[in-house]
Design an enzyme around this catalytic site. Structure first.
Site, short mmCIF file in Angstrom:
data_model
loop_
_atom_site.label_atom_id
_atom_site.label_comp_id
_atom_site.label_asym_id
_atom_site.label_seq_id
_atom_site.Cartn_x
_atom_site.Cartn_y
_atom_site.Cartn_z
N LYS A 1 0.85 -1.19 0.00
CA LYS A 1 0.00 0.00 0.00
C LYS A 1 0.89 1.24 0.00
O LYS A 1 0.98 1.98 0.98
CB LYS A 1 -0.93 -0.04 1.22
CG LYS A 1 -2.41 -0.02 0.85
CD LYS A 1 -3.31 -0.24 2.04
CE LYS A 1 -4.67 0.38 1.85
NZ LYS A 1 -5.49 -0.24 0.81
N GLU B 1 -7.18 -6.03 -10.29
CA GLU B 1 -8.07 -5.43 -9.30
C GLU B 1 -8.47 -4.04 -9.76
O GLU B 1 -8.20 -3.67 -10.90
CB GLU B 1 -7.40 -5.41 -7.93
CG GLU B 1 -6.10 -4.60 -7.88
CD GLU B 1 -5.57 -4.44 -6.46
OE1 GLU B 1 -6.37 -4.30 -5.52
OE2 GLU B 1 -4.34 -4.44 -6.31
C1 LIG Z 1 -6.54 -1.07 0.42
C2 LIG Z 1 -6.70 -1.73 -0.90
C3 LIG Z 1 -7.51 -2.87 -1.08
C4 LIG Z 1 -8.39 -3.41 0.01
O1 LIG Z 1 -7.70 -3.99 1.08
P1 LIG Z 1 -8.44 -4.22 2.45
O2 LIG Z 1 -7.38 -4.77 3.34
O3 LIG Z 1 -9.55 -5.19 2.22
O4 LIG Z 1 -8.96 -2.90 2.90
C5 LIG Z 1 -7.50 -3.49 -2.31
N1 LIG Z 1 -6.79 -2.99 -3.35
C6 LIG Z 1 -6.03 -1.89 -3.23
C7 LIG Z 1 -5.28 -1.40 -4.39
C8 LIG Z 1 -5.97 -1.22 -2.00
O5 LIG Z 1 -5.24 -0.10 -1.88
#
Ligand SMILES: *Cc1c(COP(=O)(O)O)cnc(C)c1O
Length: 344
Positions: free
Chosen positions: A187, A223
């Site tokens: 992230k 995603e």
């Molecule tokens: C934060 C995020 C998610 C979701 O993750 P969670 O842990 O379920 O909140 C999915 N894809 C991306 C690109 C993200 O930044």
């Protein structure tokens, strides 16, 4: 100014920054983290030469505090956010925060802002945003030596303007989100900066979000900009894309466990090809912010792929998954051991 008005209108909150009175801050200097404390200062003053401003040494997390049916305040699997922040920090050559320090910081932030955790029954929650960034000065490209870890809180409602339960439409993006051996699985702020152009294009064209494909072959589903996917087959199997270049969503990982162990569904984590989307009857985005957002259709350069059972909100399987997950988070259903951490 603290936005007091949100407290009278929890049910109409969107997903935005509503400042609350307190945040947690800890600083890293001379090779160690200080003890960290709650403060009221919502601003950050930085050197013009701070690494974060130039070379983007920054990563973040997202989790929520919930008021349960029996009026406790809980958070959902914060240990997994802590571990993912460690992975992000290591990849960006930043100092890590221990799991214990992270969870303690989350608890302090939630306790201090307890008045801003929306009441049970409003469907709103207190979103927590941990962020770790380089405050240290650099000129040449190299890691900084000083950092800040901060957690602030904001009461939130549904992520998409359509409201939580209405279906959204996605566009297959022409841009890539991540590369093999890149940073798609952490992230890191830099992953979102470069997604903004495709985000704006998708919105200008009337779509709610992008579907990104794998950058190597451009044939496999990855995603969206901020949530993972799941799909449901005609025979009720829940399928989620397997890829080393997507962000490992805690919501998605949790849903797969619930689908299998609590709902008795067949689950598959495997590569999902764009060419097989027609075979699915439901599609959902999942993440802490999106929870589960049903997807009505995906537009691949004019070719529209519709998901028959997600046309008007949740299909039957997505609905069961949504109710089970949020039921656990709001204390209506007992979930797997250790998933819900009671703060108050
Ligand atoms: C934060 C995020 C998610 C979701 O993750 P969670 O842990 O379920 O909140 C999915 N894809 C991306 C690109 C993200 O930044």
């Amino acid at each position: 100014m603290i936005n007091e008005a949100v407290k009278t209108d929890w049910a109409n909150l969107g997903f935005g920054y509503h400042k609350t009175p307190f945040r947690y801050v800890s600083n890293y200097k001379d090779g160690k983290w200080d003890e960290g404390a709650i403060t009221t200062d919502a601003t950050v003053t930085l050197s013009e030469s701070a690494n974060v401003l130039h070379y983007c040494q920054t990563c973040f997390e997202g989790l929520k505090a919930y008021t349960t049916k029996d009026n406790h305040i809980v958070v959902f699997r914060p240990d997994l956010n802590a571990k993912r922040l460690i992975d992000s920090a290591e990849r960006l050559q930043m100092p890590t925060i221990s799991v214990e320090k992270f969870i303690d910081a989350v608890e302090q932030t939630v306790r201090a802002n307890a008045d801003y955790v929306p009441p049970y029954g409003t469907n709103a929650t207190l979103y927590l945003r941990p962020v770790l960034f380089a405050t240290g000065e650099v000129l040449g490209v190299k890691p900084a030596t000083e950092y800040q870890f901060r957690i602030f809180a904001s009461p939130v409602g549904p992520y998409f303007k359509t409201g939580g339960a209405s279906s959204i439409v996605l566009k297959v993006s022409d841009y890539d989100r991540s590369a093999p051996m890149g940073t798609g699985d952490i992230k890191a702020g830099l992953n979102y900066a470069m997604s903004l152009r495709s985000y704006v294009i998708a919105h200008e064209e009337g779509f709610n979000e992008n579907m990104y494909l794998d950058s190597k072959t451009r044939t496999k589903v990855e995603e969206t900009g901020g949530a993972n996917f799941f799909f449901v087959t005609k025979d009720g199997t829940v399928v989620t894309p397997k890829s080393s270049t997507i962000l490992p969503s805690i919501t998605r990982r949790s849903l797969m466990v619930l689908a299998k162990d609590m709902l008795g569904l067949k689950v598959e984590e495997r590569e999902v090809y764009l060419s097989e989307l027609e075979d699915f009857v439901e599609c959902g985005l999942c993440g802490t912010a999106a929870i589960i957002s049903p997807v009505k259709a995906v537009n691949d350069h004019g070719r529209e792929i519709k998901f028959a059972n997600s046309q008007n909100g949740y299909g039957p399987v997505s609905k069961k998954l949504y109710e089970t997950l949020t039921g656990i988070q709001f204390g209506e259903i007992k979930g797997p051991e250790g998933w819900v951490r009671v703060i108050k």
